[in-house]
Write a protein that holds these residues in place. Structure first.
Motif, PDB file in Angstrom:
ATOM      1  N   HIS A  63      17.223 -13.375  -1.348  1.00  0.00           N
ATOM      2  CA  HIS A  63      15.775 -13.625  -1.277  1.00  0.00           C
ATOM      3  C   HIS A  63      15.410 -14.060   0.152  1.00  0.00           C
ATOM      4  O   HIS A  63      15.633 -15.197   0.547  1.00  0.00           O
ATOM      5  N   LEU A  64      14.832 -13.110   0.901  1.00  0.00           N
ATOM      6  CA  LEU A  64      14.458 -13.367   2.287  1.00  0.00           C
ATOM      7  C   LEU A  64      12.947 -13.367   2.503  1.00  0.00           C
ATOM      8  O   LEU A  64      12.476 -13.859   3.528  1.00  0.00           O
ATOM      9  N   ALA A  65      12.193 -12.784   1.586  1.00  0.00           N
ATOM     10  CA  ALA A  65      10.750 -12.632   1.786  1.00  0.00           C
ATOM     11  C   ALA A  65      10.092 -13.989   1.997  1.00  0.00           C
ATOM     12  O   ALA A  65      10.291 -14.921   1.210  1.00  0.00           O
ATOM     13  N   ALA A  66       9.314 -14.096   3.070  1.00  0.00           N
ATOM     14  CA  ALA A  66       8.634 -15.349   3.385  1.00  0.00           C
ATOM     15  C   ALA A  66       7.578 -15.092   4.444  1.00  0.00           C
ATOM     16  O   ALA A  66       7.622 -14.082   5.157  1.00  0.00           O
ATOM     17  N   ILE A  67       6.627 -15.997   4.534  1.00  0.00           N
ATOM     18  CA  ILE A  67       5.733 -16.020   5.692  1.00  0.00           C
ATOM     19  C   ILE A  67       6.375 -16.964   6.695  1.00  0.00           C
ATOM     20  O   ILE A  67       6.279 -18.185   6.579  1.00  0.00           O
ATOM     21  N   ALA A  68       7.086 -16.391   7.661  1.00  0.00           N
ATOM     22  CA  ALA A  68       7.823 -17.183   8.653  1.00  0.00           C
ATOM     23  C   ALA A  68       6.962 -17.351   9.890  1.00  0.00           C
ATOM     24  O   ALA A  68       7.275 -16.840  10.969  1.00  0.00           O
ATOM     25  N   ASN A  69       5.872 -18.066   9.718  1.00  0.00           N
ATOM     26  CA  ASN A  69       4.909 -18.211  10.801  1.00  0.00           C
ATOM     27  C   ASN A  69       4.381 -19.633  10.790  1.00  0.00           C
ATOM     28  O   ASN A  69       4.382 -20.299   9.747  1.00  0.00           O
ATOM     29  N   ASP A  70       3.928 -20.111  11.944  1.00  0.00           N
ATOM     30  CA  ASP A  70       3.354 -21.451  12.020  1.00  0.00           C
ATOM     31  C   ASP A  70       1.830 -21.420  11.901  1.00  0.00           C
ATOM     32  O   ASP A  70       1.167 -22.428  12.125  1.00  0.00           O
ATOM     33  N   TRP A  71       1.282 -20.240  11.531  1.00  0.00           N
ATOM     34  CA  TRP A  71      -0.167 -20.120  11.375  1.00  0.00           C
ATOM     35  C   TRP A  71      -0.457 -19.018  10.364  1.00  0.00           C
ATOM     36  O   TRP A  71       0.286 -18.049  10.247  1.00  0.00           O
ATOM     37  N   ALA A  72      -1.546 -19.190   9.621  1.00  0.00           N
ATOM     38  CA  ALA A  72      -2.032 -18.156   8.711  1.00  0.00           C
ATOM     39  C   ALA A  72      -3.536 -18.313   8.592  1.00  0.00           C
ATOM     40  O   ALA A  72      -4.077 -19.413   8.780  1.00  0.00           O
ATOM     41  N   LYS A  73      -4.222 -17.218   8.295  1.00  0.00           N
ATOM     42  CA  LYS A  73      -5.674 -17.293   8.109  1.00  0.00           C
ATOM     43  C   LYS A  73      -6.026 -18.310   7.034  1.00  0.00           C
ATOM     44  O   LYS A  73      -6.999 -19.045   7.139  1.00  0.00           O
ATOM     45  N   ASP A  74      -5.217 -18.348   6.000  1.00  0.00           N
ATOM     46  CA  ASP A  74      -5.352 -19.348   4.942  1.00  0.00           C
ATOM     47  C   ASP A  74      -3.973 -19.971   4.755  1.00  0.00           C
ATOM     48  O   ASP A  74      -3.050 -19.299   4.270  1.00  0.00           O
ATOM     49  N   PHE A  75      -3.823 -21.235   5.134  1.00  0.00           N
ATOM     50  CA  PHE A  75      -2.491 -21.854   5.108  1.00  0.00           C
ATOM     51  C   PHE A  75      -1.916 -21.887   3.698  1.00  0.00           C
ATOM     52  O   PHE A  75      -0.693 -21.963   3.511  1.00  0.00           O
ATOM     53  N   ARG A  76      -2.780 -21.791   2.682  1.00  0.00           N
ATOM     54  CA  ARG A  76      -2.285 -21.792   1.309  1.00  0.00           C
ATOM     55  C   ARG A  76      -1.439 -20.561   1.018  1.00  0.00           C
ATOM     56  O   ARG A  76      -0.568 -20.597   0.126  1.00  0.00           O
ATOM     57  N   ASP A  77      -1.659 -19.479   1.763  1.00  0.00           N
ATOM     58  CA  ASP A  77      -0.847 -18.277   1.578  1.00  0.00           C
ATOM     59  C   ASP A  77       0.622 -18.553   1.888  1.00  0.00           C
ATOM     60  O   ASP A  77       1.524 -17.949   1.281  1.00  0.00           O
ATOM     61  N   ILE A  78       0.878 -19.437   2.856  1.00  0.00           N
ATOM     62  CA  ILE A  78       2.262 -19.791   3.202  1.00  0.00           C
ATOM     63  C   ILE A  78       2.953 -20.409   1.998  1.00  0.00           C
ATOM     64  O   ILE A  78       4.104 -20.080   1.672  1.00  0.00           O
ATOM     65  N   TYR A  79       2.255 -21.307   1.301  1.00  0.00           N
ATOM     66  CA  TYR A  79       2.844 -21.973   0.135  1.00  0.00           C
ATOM     67  C   TYR A  79       2.946 -21.030  -1.060  1.00  0.00           C
ATOM     68  O   TYR A  79       3.919 -21.096  -1.823  1.00  0.00           O
ATOM     69  N   ARG A  80       1.960 -20.150  -1.215  1.00  0.00           N
ATOM     70  CA  ARG A  80       2.032 -19.186  -2.319  1.00  0.00           C
ATOM     71  C   ARG A  80       3.271 -18.307  -2.194  1.00  0.00           C
ATOM     72  O   ARG A  80       3.990 -18.069  -3.160  1.00  0.00           O
ATOM     73  N   THR A  81       3.491 -17.803  -0.981  1.00  0.00           N
ATOM     74  CA  THR A  81       4.630 -16.905  -0.773  1.00  0.00           C
ATOM     75  C   THR A  81       5.948 -17.659  -0.757  1.00  0.00           C
ATOM     76  O   THR A  81       6.908 -17.286  -1.448  1.00  0.00           O
ATOM     77  N   ASN A  82       6.021 -18.732   0.016  1.00  0.00           N
ATOM     78  CA  ASN A  82       7.299 -19.398   0.246  1.00  0.00           C
ATOM     79  C   ASN A  82       7.741 -20.294  -0.903  1.00  0.00           C
ATOM     80  O   ASN A  82       8.946 -20.470  -1.115  1.00  0.00           O
ATOM     81  N   VAL A  83       6.794 -20.862  -1.635  1.00  0.00           N
ATOM     82  CA  VAL A  83       7.154 -21.744  -2.750  1.00  0.00           C
ATOM     83  C   VAL A  83       6.989 -21.010  -4.082  1.00  0.00           C
ATOM     84  O   VAL A  83       7.966 -20.807  -4.813  1.00  0.00           O
ATOM     85  N   GLU A  84       5.765 -20.588  -4.392  1.00  0.00           N
ATOM     86  CA  GLU A  84       5.542 -19.905  -5.665  1.00  0.00           C
ATOM     87  C   GLU A  84       6.323 -18.594  -5.726  1.00  0.00           C
ATOM     88  O   GLU A  84       6.857 -18.239  -6.793  1.00  0.00           O
TER      89      GLU A  84
END
Length: 286
Positions: A67-88
């Motif tokens: 499992h490698l899929a992730a938003i590996a970035n320190d910025w996103a248009k909506d920071f909640r997307d980082i948590y949706r992808t990386n955690v959920e």
């Protein structure tokens, strides 16, 4: 199966496994021709870790998951997307893998969850290091939250191993996520090589081939619930430039950008990102 198979690391792992004769399900968000994934042993499947149905379809008959899929970035248009992808997204992978009877899972995290050494700690950071400072980015925070969930699932009997790479470099795309390759490319081919203004500060860098080895070894020998730092050499920019000069015979022009200039750029790009939702060149967190 590999999630995030079209990424820098995912492509390398898929190539290695396919070359060794394994049948690889490469899960990607868009079906198209990926140069690094064209192999008779690699089958592309369209899916997204935030979509449980697509995960379930891709996991049919699968024994092992990377499992490698992730938003590996320190910025996103909506920071909640980082948590949706990386955690959920990680939780979805674990749940659907359990439903599909997957034997083993290796999850790619980051050394950023472990954090920097304590100011007066003379010993190297290891997997048991207790982080004493806050997270620098939402990416680090989200990955730590995912690790906490993984530990909970592993404690209930699911075989899950985590790996935590440091700064990865090696042949691949010239992108922000391959910063050391960009630096090496600029050293060799640009009139001036710019780099951050702390030339003596040391960081850990590791070659992509060693990271691939680490993932395969984690799958083969990793203890469920454990995490493993995948690191290489502790080097400064000065060390890097000395090595490049020795290897290439070129003494490139170099310019260390003062930290105050970097902060000014971060300020300007922070406003630009807020107003226009455009990826900043650098952020305060970076």
């Amino acid at each position: 199966m590999i999630t995030g198979a079209n990424g820098f690391l995912g492509t390398k792992i898929a190539q290695r496994l396919a070359g060794e004769g394994h049948e690889v399900i490469a899960m990607v968000r868009r079906l198209k021709e990926y140069p690094g994934l064209q192999h008779e042993n690699i089958k592309l499947m369209k899916g997204d870790v935030v979509d449980s149905n697509s995960l379930a379809a891709a996991l049919v008959g699968v024994n092992h998951v990377y499992h490698l899929a992730a938003i590996a970035n320190d910025w996103a248009k909506d920071f909640r997307d980082i948590y949706r992808t990386n955690v959920e997204g990680t939780i979805n992978v674990l749940d659907e893998s359990a439903n599909a009877g997957v034997e083993k899972i290796v999850v790619t995290s980051t050394a950023g969850t472990i954090g920097p050494p304590d100011p007066e700690n003379i010993y190297p950071v290891n997997e048991k290091h207790v982080r004493l400072v806050d997270f620098f980015t939402d990416y680090e925070s989200s990955k730590c939250m995912a690790e906490e969930r993984i530990a909970q699932y592993a404690s209930k009997g699911q075989h899950i191993v985590m790996v935590n790479p440091t700064r990865v470099y090696g042949p691949g795309p010239l992108t922000r996520n391959n910063g050391y390759l960009l630096l090496i490319h600029n050293y060799m081919y640009k009139p001036v090589c710019f780099f951050p203004g702390f030339p003596q500060q040391t960081g850990n860098v590791v070659h992509i081939d060693d990271i691939v080895d680490g993932h395969l070894l984690a799958m083969e020998k990793g203890v469920s619930g454990e995490k493993y730092l995948l690191g290489g050499s502790n080097v400064s920019f000065v060390d890097l430039f000395k090595a490049l000069e020795k290897l290439t015979g070129k003494r490139a022009k170099k310019f260390a950008i003062p930290v105050w200039i970097l902060k000014t750029i971060a300020n300007i790009h922070g406003v630009r990102a807020k107003w226009f939702k455009l990826q900043p060149l650098i952020t305060h967190a970076w």
